[in-house]
Write an enzyme that holds these catalytic residues in place. Structure first.
Site, PDB file in Angstrom:
ATOM      1  CB  SER A 216      -0.972  -0.050   1.182  1.00  0.00           C
ATOM      2  OG  SER A 216      -2.026   0.859   1.024  1.00  0.00           O
ATOM      3  CD  GLU A 354      -5.282  -4.952  -3.691  1.00  0.00           C
ATOM      4  OE1 GLU A 354      -5.489  -4.355  -2.610  1.00  0.00           O
ATOM      5  OE2 GLU A 354      -4.187  -5.445  -4.012  1.00  0.00           O
ATOM      6  CG  HIS A 472      -5.525  -2.934   0.453  1.00  0.00           C
ATOM      7  ND1 HIS A 472      -4.645  -2.877  -0.602  1.00  0.00           N
ATOM      8  CD2 HIS A 472      -5.141  -1.948   1.317  1.00  0.00           C
ATOM      9  CE1 HIS A 472      -3.776  -1.899  -0.393  1.00  0.00           C
ATOM     10  NE2 HIS A 472      -4.045  -1.331   0.768  1.00  0.00           N
TER      11      HIS A 472
END
Length: 600
Positions: A216, A354, A472
């Protein structure tokens, strides 16, 4: 020093220590002084590895960025006397408390620490090094407990380094002029990488074989570091996990907006000064904890005082194009292949779901359910709200996005479910197609690129719900082998354990050679062989229980986001020069005629 030198610590010397270090624990001498760490005997019934790992936590790599050093690049650490106790994590950097992604360490502005996990080696060893940069949107997180590198170091025969860097206004406040240039969190990362160059040999590491990797915001950071002209010679390989420097909301070129945000923060903190110089001087006197609530997007205070609309996927204190750390917007540098590092190897990837993380935040009242659905009315209300500003105000773009992602076969069904449409729209826009853009650019520039997508839904989620699938951050327990780290108390079923072992092998093989495949792997075995990503070809690895090699990941969707949408905006948004930012033909006109942020 060529390798880690373990010495017996004499009892009479204990009085010199910051706190006691015991006789069986390792002591290493670096340029700043001596460090006393801990020996960890790594073994687990589910893996045939037994290894001693020397763990050094809370190593200061720069002077505390406090007082006059606030809003300044980090200063080298002053050497210390005696043996610095490195048995415990240092403080995490100042941040808001986020229950969904908590940090275990205490918070402090004095937070520039790193941690080293080094397999015990003899004096001739020289191991590859993996430097982990944590995620958290540049506003939360730390390099501590969650990223224990013991399992990765022991199973992969590499040294793992995890770092803290300044967050929020402490790391990225910019006044748009010379008084506070911003990007201090990135300068912290550079300082940590220079520390590795100067000191990693003392732990048995090879400074010429450094891989930076992050997830990220950590991946965004890693790509920024690659694009920066200030990082030559600091690393050889890059792993980007679910993040790209071209992600909208994580770059600002608008100095007027930067200045407005800085002065807005000043008003909230009692520093209502006219000039940037006086503002910065005043802000350096404000207690660190006073910054937290005003700079937290959820408080709404900064939005109210500035009148600005901060986007869901961004921070009010984003990285800035400062002309020094980064010379142009990352999207431009990537698209034009304008980077001077030509010998860097890349591993780039995402997860198949995600966008489900966004669903979780919008459906927080459904975390305890076993599955969720989204009706059409909810989808119609939500999907424009989570798009970037340049998209959400363009009806043609909104209709095009809906056309691509809605399942029109069931669109007339009253109880049709729109969760998949919402999730994949978000995941493709912000992660998958940004990864595709970077992979294509670096491969076409001649780099070795390995592309992946993780499609396996873990049996146990990192998030407090069960319906996210491969969302995610879900790769973190696999990459760091949480199942094998006693302190994590994280148990996986056998199939997830086996996948974690394979993922750790891929990551550490890549760090060693620039190729995730084992040297002895059979190139014809699709279960183990991972081909290079090339244009054309577009092959990638599906990291799942089957470990299949596939091609053309989300090719239609990425053509839509990366090529079609910019052209559509050019022809439908005549009132906004911003629509031309991703179009090569209009880029120069944009720069000359508009003083706006090209990420918006």
């Amino acid at each position: 020093m060529a390798s880690l030198r373990v010495s017996v610590v004499l009892a009479l010397a204990v009085t010199l220590f910051t706190s006691p270090v015991y006789a069986d624990d390792p002591v290493v001498e670096i340029k700043s002084g001596k460090l006393g760490g801990k020996s960890v005997e790594f073994s687990h019934s589910d893996i045939d590895v037994q290894r001693t790992v020397h763990v050094f936590k809370g190593i200061p790599y720069a002077e505390p960025p406090v007082g006059d050093l606030r809003f300044q690049p980090p200063k080298p650490k002053v050497p210390w006397e005696g043996v610095h106790n490195a048995a415990n994590f240092g403080s995490a950097c100042m941040q808001s408390i986020e229950p969904l992604v908590p940090v275990q360490e205490p918070l402090s502005e004095d937070c520039l620490f790193l941690n080293v996990y080094a397999p015990q080696v003899d004096d001739s060893a020289s191991l590859p090094v993996m430097v982990w940069i944590h995620g958290g949107a540049f506003i939360i997180g730390s390099g501590g407990f969650r990223y224990d590198g013991t399992a990765l170091a022991a199973t992969g025969d590499v040294i793992v380094v995890s770092i803290n860097y300044r967050l929020g206004p402490f790391g990225f406040l910019a006044t748009g002029d010379e008084h506070t240039a911003g990007n201090y969190g990135f300068y912290d990362q550079i300082a940590a990488l220079r520390w590795v160059q100067d000191n990693i040999a003392a732990f048995g590491g090879d400074a010429t074989k450094v891989t930076i990797f992050g997830e990220s915001a950590g991946a965004i950071s890693s790509e920024y570091l690659f694009l920066s002209p200030l990082t030559d010679g600091l690393f050889r390989r890059v792993i980007l996990q679910s993040g790209s420097a071209s992600l909208p909301g994580f770059v600002s070129t608008d100095t007027a907006t930067q200045n407005k945000i800085a002065h807005g923060l000043g008003k909230l903190l009692g520093c209502d000064e006219d000039s940037s110089d006086e503002l910065v001087k005043c802000l350096r006197t404000v207690p660190a904890e006073d910054f937290i609530e005003p700079s937290d997007m959820s408080s709404g205070l900064l939005a109210n005082v500035t009148g600005l609309d901060f986007e869901i996927e961004s921070s009010p204190f984003p990285p800035v194009v400062d002309g020094k750390f980064v010379t142009e917007a990352p999207a431009t540098l990537i698209r034009e292949r304008n980077f001077n590092k030509k010998d860097i190897d890349f591993m780039i990837g995402t997860l198949s779901d995600e966008g489900m993380t966004y669903c979780m935040f919008f459906m927080a009242d459904k975390l305890n359910q076993t599955e969720v659905t989204m009706d059409r009315d909810t989808y119609e209300a939500l999907y424009p709200a989570v798009l970037t500003k340049r998209f959400k105000n363009n009806p043609a773009v909104l209709d095009a996005i809906k056309l691509l992602y809605v399942n029109w076969e069931d669109a007339d069904v009253e109880d049709a479910d729109y969760v998949e449409a919402f999730s994949h729209m978000q995941g493709d826009q912000f992660f998958v197609c940004r990864a595709d853009q970077s992979a294509r650019a670096y491969s076409l520039a001649g780099a070795n690129v390995y592309l992946y997508q993780i499609t396996h839904a873990p049996a146990k989620s990192i998030w407090p719900c069960t319906w996210l699938k491969a969302a995610h951050m879900e790769e973190i327990p696999f990459v760091f082998g949480w199942h094998f780290v006693q302190e994590m108390e994280w148990t996986m079923p056998k199939e997830d354990v086996d996948l974690a072992v394979e993922i750790m092998k891929y990551w550490t093989n890549f760090a060693k050679t620039g190729n995730p495949n084992s040297p002895s792997s059979n190139d014809d075995d699709s279960q183990t062989s991972w081909p290079l990503f090339k244009v054309p070809g577009l092959e990638y690895k599906d990291l799942s229980l089957k470990m299949e090699t596939k091609r053309a990941l989300k090719a239609k969707e990425c053509a839509f986001w990366n090529d079609f949408i910019p052209k559509l905006m050019k022809h439908t948004d005549s009132d906004s020069i911003c629509s031309a930012v991703d179009d090569d033909l209009h880029l120069q006109k944009y720069k000359e005629e508009a003083n706006v942020d090209p990420s918006q």
